[in-house]
Scaffold this motif. Sequence first.
Motif, PDB file in Angstrom:
ATOM      1  N   ALA A  41       0.812  -1.222   0.000  1.00  9.73           N
ATOM      2  CA  ALA A  41       0.000   0.000   0.000  1.00  9.73           C
ATOM      3  C   ALA A  41       0.845   1.271   0.000  1.00  9.73           C
ATOM      4  N   GLU A  42       2.073   1.208  -0.469  1.00  8.85           N
ATOM      5  CA  GLU A  42       2.895   2.421  -0.498  1.00  8.85           C
ATOM      6  C   GLU A  42       2.309   3.492  -1.404  1.00  8.85           C
ATOM      7  N   TRP A  43       1.470   3.080  -2.344  1.00 10.48           N
ATOM      8  CA  TRP A  43       0.794   4.055  -3.199  1.00 10.48           C
ATOM      9  C   TRP A  43      -0.069   5.027  -2.402  1.00 10.48           C
ATOM     10  N   ALA A  44      -0.441   4.640  -1.155  1.00  9.60           N
ATOM     11  CA  ALA A  44      -1.326   5.469  -0.338  1.00  9.60           C
ATOM     12  C   ALA A  44      -0.586   6.573   0.409  1.00  9.60           C
ATOM     13  N   LEU A  45       0.749   6.511   0.472  1.00  6.75           N
ATOM     14  CA  LEU A  45       1.517   7.509   1.223  1.00  6.75           C
ATOM     15  C   LEU A  45       1.291   8.907   0.657  1.00  6.75           C
ATOM     16  N   GLY A  46       0.816   9.794   1.487  1.00  4.84           N
ATOM     17  CA  GLY A  46       0.599  11.168   1.068  1.00  4.84           C
ATOM     18  C   GLY A  46      -0.409  11.338  -0.038  1.00  4.84           C
ATOM     19  N   ALA A  47      -1.322  10.397  -0.185  1.00  6.31           N
ATOM     20  CA  ALA A  47      -2.275  10.430  -1.303  1.00  6.31           C
ATOM     21  C   ALA A  47      -3.692  10.124  -0.813  1.00  6.31           C
ATOM     22  N   PRO A  48      -4.299  11.043  -0.066  1.00  3.63           N
ATOM     23  CA  PRO A  48      -5.654  10.783   0.447  1.00  3.63           C
ATOM     24  C   PRO A  48      -6.685  10.561  -0.649  1.00  3.63           C
ATOM     25  N   ALA A  49      -6.509  11.202  -1.817  1.00  2.00           N
ATOM     26  CA  ALA A  49      -7.457  10.990  -2.913  1.00  2.00           C
ATOM     27  C   ALA A  49      -7.361   9.557  -3.428  1.00  2.00           C
ATOM     28  N   ALA A  50      -6.144   9.008  -3.482  1.00  2.00           N
ATOM     29  CA  ALA A  50      -5.973   7.625  -3.918  1.00  2.00           C
ATOM     30  C   ALA A  50      -6.605   6.662  -2.921  1.00  2.00           C
ATOM     31  N   VAL A  51      -6.513   6.993  -1.628  1.00  2.00           N
ATOM     32  CA  VAL A  51      -7.133   6.154  -0.599  1.00  2.00           C
ATOM     33  C   VAL A  51      -8.647   6.171  -0.752  1.00  2.00           C
ATOM     34  N   ARG A  52      -9.211   7.354  -1.018  1.00  2.00           N
ATOM     35  CA  ARG A  52     -10.662   7.437  -1.223  1.00  2.00           C
ATOM     36  C   ARG A  52     -11.068   6.682  -2.486  1.00  2.00           C
ATOM     37  N   ASN A  53     -10.285   6.805  -3.529  1.00  2.00           N
ATOM     38  CA  ASN A  53     -10.588   6.026  -4.734  1.00  2.00           C
ATOM     39  C   ASN A  53     -10.645   4.543  -4.411  1.00  2.00           C
ATOM     40  N   HIS A  54      -9.635   4.069  -3.691  1.00  2.00           N
ATOM     41  CA  HIS A  54      -9.551   2.643  -3.394  1.00  2.00           C
ATOM     42  C   HIS A  54     -10.737   2.160  -2.572  1.00  2.00           C
ATOM     43  N   PHE A  55     -11.082   2.898  -1.534  1.00  2.00           N
ATOM     44  CA  PHE A  55     -12.104   2.421  -0.605  1.00  2.00           C
ATOM     45  C   PHE A  55     -13.533   2.703  -1.061  1.00  2.00           C
ATOM     46  N   GLU A  56     -13.739   3.656  -1.972  1.00  2.00           N
ATOM     47  CA  GLU A  56     -15.122   3.997  -2.294  1.00  2.00           C
ATOM     48  C   GLU A  56     -15.346   4.380  -3.752  1.00  2.00           C
TER      49      GLU A  56
END
Length: 515
Positions: free
Chosen positions: A130-145
């Motif tokens: 999940a290193e793609w999530a570091l400093g990337a809240p938009a990517a985290v939101r994309n992933h989860f929802e």
Amino acid sequence: MRMLLKLGAKLLAGLISSGLVPLAAAEAVPPTVCSQERLQETLGPGVKVETVAKVGVSGTRSAYCSVTGYIKRDGRIGFTLGLPEQWNRKFLFVGIGGFAGKAAPLDTGLARGYATASTDTGHTGLATQAEWALGAPAAVRNHFEVAVEMAAVTMQQATAAYYGAVPDHAYFDGCSGGGRQGLVEAQRFPDAFDGVISGAPAWSYTKLMTQFLQITQFIRQAPQSRIPPEVFGAIDREVLRQCDQADGVADGIIMDPAACRADLRKLLCRPNATAASCLTAAQLTVVERLTRPNHAQPGSGFHGIFLTGTDGRDLGWYPWYFGPPPAVPGLDLPADQSIAAQLAIEFIRDMVMNDLEYDWTSFTIAKDSATIDRVLGDLPNADDTNMSVFFRRGGKLLLWHGWADPGIPPGMSIELYERIRRDTKGPLPEPVDTSVKLFMVPGMQHCATGSGLTDFDRLSALEAWVERGETPETILATQRVDGRPARTRPLCPYPRVARFKGNGNPDEASSFECR
């Protein structure tokens, strides 16, 4: 979304009949043309169609048009879409587990004639990283929802344009993280699908990850508690000896592990015992921690896992908690890492603390849960268990979970089912029990593996439920040995369990009934 698709189709038909859109123009683009230019024009500038290719017939699967590309939304939300020549007029979206990173295979849906799609949830990589999530809240939101919903909408639009007809029905099928995705769709986007299959869903996501961390800490703090893979053979034999006949027949399948908690103190090592046939006191303690975690108090939302007699096989207890699994595509774990440890460390380090140097050994549920809530809120969890909107529009939810799942505790799905039945309020066209069912699967580990009843057709059960109103009262399941059918059983809606009638062939489902 499906309502908008249908309204769009009706609007086009009205424009044609009124003469505002010439019939010749409407017919100028025939359906089933596998063209990158055509699909790109249909989907517009917010979507990039990267490849379009015709794939030939294979076995019973018809030829199909393969489409890949991405949606431009805070990065690239990748998608794959298969459009079969022999279309059944339905759409299937396939969820993906772990941290995703690539779309799920489409083969099962395509073989049944579905227009079938999936997504990488907005990033590429291994499902355990999940290193793609570091400093990337938009990517985290994309992933989860966001990614699943946007891909589902876009792929249904592409399907409707390709065939010149809106799919009659849209279904979702996913397990683990994919099961969580299906629940998010039903809860937050209730018009996206007519029916959702959610297997072993990681719906209480943050609690699952924090439990993984606490268990990993406990095991690593006491190296003598590690259980080597060869010991699980003895554990399985003892569990089966104590519990196998509880359903009326000794066949290596424990139908209801919750009804028989095996006492493993009988395996405590005695003088001169061989290490592969017994448990030390420290090892017995860690088994107790896994089956009855200290933090899994009633009402806590945490659950233990079960001993089922299949725990030493395939992706059982050892790779999940004590060591790396055998070679499995997409996992690629470090040599000393278990599945649970890898997922939990990546989650807390990269998604919550946003710090590659974070010392995960300092984490505690009591101290750090508030940080998770502050950073992620309820985004990762699919815990809105008032499903009235989805059920009111006719949506059906088929939950299933393997009793032998060492990763996501089976009790999580039981809690989810009971909460949905309790929390779903408001006027409904039918009782809640006609819209949600839970099937517990004996001998199945996480999503697919195990030595039990691992083969069952849940999609046909959902189709009959949605399309003909046939609420599933049983689903036929098959146990396979060396790839061949060995015996069949009925899967029963929870809390009922299949019991041997006392006569007939114990290898045939007809000799069992749900009680």
